[in-house]
Design a protein around this motif. Structure first.
Motif, PDB file in Angstrom:
ATOM      1  N   ALA A 171      -0.322  -1.277 -74.475  1.00 45.90           N
ATOM      2  CA  ALA A 171      -1.346  -0.492 -73.790  1.00 45.90           C
ATOM      3  C   ALA A 171      -1.346  -0.778 -72.290  1.00 45.90           C
ATOM      4  N   ALA A 172      -1.250  -2.053 -71.912  1.00 41.43           N
ATOM      5  CA  ALA A 172      -1.222  -2.405 -70.494  1.00 41.43           C
ATOM      6  C   ALA A 172       0.027  -1.853 -69.826  1.00 41.43           C
ATOM      7  N   PHE A 173       1.141  -1.940 -70.541  1.00 48.50           N
ATOM      8  CA  PHE A 173       2.392  -1.393 -70.012  1.00 48.50           C
ATOM      9  C   PHE A 173       2.277   0.114 -69.804  1.00 48.50           C
ATOM     10  N   SER A 174       1.717   0.827 -70.769  1.00 47.61           N
ATOM     11  CA  SER A 174       1.593   2.283 -70.676  1.00 47.61           C
ATOM     12  C   SER A 174       0.709   2.695 -69.508  1.00 47.61           C
ATOM     13  N   ARG A 175      -0.371   1.946 -69.274  1.00 51.00           N
ATOM     14  CA  ARG A 175      -1.258   2.274 -68.143  1.00 51.00           C
ATOM     15  C   ARG A 175      -0.530   2.090 -66.823  1.00 51.00           C
ATOM     16  N   ALA A 176       0.188   0.972 -66.682  1.00 57.26           N
ATOM     17  CA  ALA A 176       0.913   0.717 -65.437  1.00 57.26           C
ATOM     18  C   ALA A 176       2.028   1.735 -65.242  1.00 57.26           C
ATOM     19  N   TYR A 177       2.699   2.074 -66.317  1.00 62.88           N
ATOM     20  CA  TYR A 177       3.812   3.034 -66.248  1.00 62.88           C
ATOM     21  C   TYR A 177       3.312   4.404 -65.808  1.00 62.88           C
ATOM     22  N   LYS A 178       2.229   4.864 -66.397  1.00 59.29           N
ATOM     23  CA  LYS A 178       1.675   6.172 -66.033  1.00 59.29           C
ATOM     24  C   LYS A 178       1.186   6.188 -64.591  1.00 59.29           C
ATOM     25  N   ALA A 179       0.602   5.073 -64.147  1.00 60.76           N
ATOM     26  CA  ALA A 179       0.132   4.998 -62.762  1.00 60.76           C
ATOM     27  C   ALA A 179       1.282   5.138 -61.780  1.00 60.76           C
ATOM     28  N   MET A 180       2.467   4.620 -62.135  1.00 62.68           N
ATOM     29  CA  MET A 180       3.600   4.668 -61.219  1.00 62.68           C
ATOM     30  C   MET A 180       4.379   5.975 -61.330  1.00 62.68           C
ATOM     31  N   PHE A 181       4.639   6.442 -62.539  1.00 61.04           N
ATOM     32  CA  PHE A 181       5.528   7.585 -62.719  1.00 61.04           C
ATOM     33  C   PHE A 181       4.808   8.899 -63.030  1.00 61.04           C
ATOM     34  N   GLY A 182       3.508   8.843 -63.285  1.00 59.50           N
ATOM     35  CA  GLY A 182       2.755  10.084 -63.499  1.00 59.50           C
ATOM     36  C   GLY A 182       2.738  10.565 -64.932  1.00 59.50           C
ATOM     37  N   HIS A 183       3.367   9.842 -65.845  1.00 59.92           N
ATOM     38  CA  HIS A 183       3.355  10.216 -67.252  1.00 59.92           C
ATOM     39  C   HIS A 183       3.544   8.952 -68.078  1.00 59.92           C
ATOM     40  N   PRO A 184       3.068   8.966 -69.325  1.00 59.24           N
ATOM     41  CA  PRO A 184       3.212   7.762 -70.161  1.00 59.24           C
ATOM     42  C   PRO A 184       4.662   7.528 -70.557  1.00 59.24           C
ATOM     43  N   PRO A 185       5.000   6.299 -70.906  1.00 56.44           N
ATOM     44  CA  PRO A 185       6.403   5.988 -71.232  1.00 56.44           C
ATOM     45  C   PRO A 185       6.941   6.787 -72.414  1.00 56.44           C
ATOM     46  N   ARG A 186       6.093   7.166 -73.349  1.00 45.06           N
ATOM     47  CA  ARG A 186       6.564   7.924 -74.507  1.00 45.06           C
ATOM     48  C   ARG A 186       7.036   9.329 -74.123  1.00 45.06           C
ATOM     49  N   ASP A 187       6.627   9.801 -72.941  1.00 43.11           N
ATOM     50  CA  ASP A 187       7.030  11.137 -72.493  1.00 43.11           C
ATOM     51  C   ASP A 187       8.256  11.116 -71.601  1.00 43.11           C
ATOM     52  N   GLU A 188       8.886   9.948 -71.461  1.00 42.04           N
ATOM     53  CA  GLU A 188      10.051   9.843 -70.584  1.00 42.04           C
ATOM     54  C   GLU A 188      11.232  10.590 -71.199  1.00 42.04           C
ATOM     55  N   PRO A 189      11.833  11.550 -70.451  1.00 42.87           N
ATOM     56  CA  PRO A 189      12.976  12.277 -71.002  1.00 42.87           C
ATOM     57  C   PRO A 189      14.218  11.408 -71.041  1.00 42.87           C
ATOM     58  N   THR A 190      15.191  11.801 -71.842  1.00 43.87           N
ATOM     59  CA  THR A 190      16.465  11.108 -71.882  1.00 43.87           C
ATOM     60  C   THR A 190      17.284  11.484 -70.662  1.00 43.87           C
ATOM     61  N   LEU A 191      18.399  10.802 -70.473  1.00 38.43           N
ATOM     62  CA  LEU A 191      19.285  11.106 -69.356  1.00 38.43           C
ATOM     63  C   LEU A 191      19.731  12.559 -69.423  1.00 38.43           C
ATOM     64  N   PRO A 192      19.623  13.320 -68.307  1.00 35.62           N
ATOM     65  CA  PRO A 192      20.052  14.710 -68.319  1.00 35.62           C
ATOM     66  C   PRO A 192      21.555  14.812 -68.442  1.00 35.62           C
ATOM     67  N   SER A 193      22.000  15.896 -69.049  1.00 37.07           N
ATOM     68  CA  SER A 193      23.440  16.134 -69.125  1.00 37.07           C
ATOM     69  C   SER A 193      23.959  16.507 -67.767  1.00 37.07           C
ATOM     70  N   GLU A 194      25.239  16.296 -67.523  1.00 38.14           N
ATOM     71  CA  GLU A 194      25.833  16.597 -66.228  1.00 38.14           C
ATOM     72  C   GLU A 194      25.761  18.094 -65.943  1.00 38.14           C
TER      73      GLU A 194
END
Length: 299
Positions: free
Chosen positions: A271-294
């Motif tokens: 929970a603490a990690f998710s709050r800090a992550y969202k504060a920095m990147f604007g979205h929760p870690p579970r919503d992080e997309p995978t590496l885009p294709s070239e």
């Protein structure tokens, strides 16, 4: 440079070696994608047309360009020079100042979350003169142009990777001049680089300001002041942002689940990690997309 020699408790050794190792570590975190390469002729007194706001690397193969800024002094980009434009031209113009200018144009984009503090601190224009870059530009640019005309499978990926190398090598050359300011100034300051290196090499350790100041060989007050001036944030905030940057890399690569990543980068709870992550990147870690294709390059 802030502080004085009287405020230093130890004069650390290392110098260029400390900064150099750290620079490699930092630049490895930058992600960018090259998506367009072209060779363009600009007639005398004509303006070089670039896509507004896009990042570009330009190499003048022949002739010269004048940089026209409002009220600025004249800057000439001569034959063999390179210019990196991290955020495009802004309010400047590039005008052919010889009979013509032959320019190799590489367009690319930074991952906006890729070490954001460093990218946002880059100046609007980095100019590498031929004498500074000849040792590597003379070899890599012809190789790039060979790949541009190659229709073999994998050419698009090769071009993107070559642009990546050119951008990173440009930043390395620029930092090693020792004239950088802002965030990158911390890399060229031997004492602050010592503390940054400690944070980067052992990001899971809970560093205190006193311990980092000792690593830098400075008093606490002098260290905090100089670190904030050069890096643009406090030492502990920088440490936390670096941990979150590493966490994002793991999530994008799908190396582990969110809870596992949180523990790996030193958070006691998801929970603490998710709050800090969202504060920095604007979205929760579970919503992080995978590496885009070239992306397929336009040639």
């Amino acid at each position: 440079m802030t502080g004085s020699l009287e405020n230093l408790t130890v004069l650390p050794d290392g110098g260029p070696g400390v900064s150099g190792d750290l620079l490699s570590h930092v630049l490895a975190q930058i992600r960018l994608t090259g998506d367009h390469v072209r060779s363009h002729e600009v007639a005398w007194s004509n303006v070089l047309d670039l896509e507004a706001g896009a990042a570009h690397v330009l190499v003048v193969a022949d002739g010269s360009l004048d940089v026209e800024d409002d009220g600025g002094e004249r800057v000439v980009i001569d034959t063999g020079d390179l210019v990196l434009l991290p955020r495009g031209l802004g309010g400047s113009r590039l005008v052919a100042s010889a009979s013509h200018a032959s320019v190799i144009i590489c367009r690319f984009s930074f991952d906006p979350h890729s070490l954001r503090g460093m990218i946002s601190a880059l100046p609007g224009r980095i100019h590498i003169r031929r004498a500074e870059g000849a040792g590597w530009l003379d070899g890599i640019v012809p190789f790039l142009m060979v790949e541009v005309t190659d229709d073999e499978p994998g050419a698009a990926l090769m071009i993107s990777r070559i642009i990546d190398v050119i951008v990173i090598r440009t930043l390395r050359t620029w930092v090693q001049r020792g004239h950088t300011t802002g965030w990158l100034g911390g890399l060229s300051d031997a004492r602050i680089a010592r503390a940054l290196k400690v944070i980067h090499e052992r990001p899971l350790q809970r560093w205190s300001v006193d311990t980092l100041a000792d690593a830098a060989g400075m008093s606490r007050s002098s260290f905090c002041e100089r670190f904030a001036v050069l890096v643009g944030r406090s030492p502990l905030r920088y440490q936390n942002e670096w941990r979150l940057t590493l966490a994002r890399n793991m999530l994008v690569a799908r190396e582990a689940r969110v809870g596992e990543v949180a523990l790996r980068v030193g958070y006691e709870s998801e929970a603490a990690f998710s709050r800090a992550y969202k504060a920095m990147f604007g979205h929760p870690p579970r919503d992080e997309p995978t590496l885009p294709s070239e992306k397929r390059l336009q040639k």
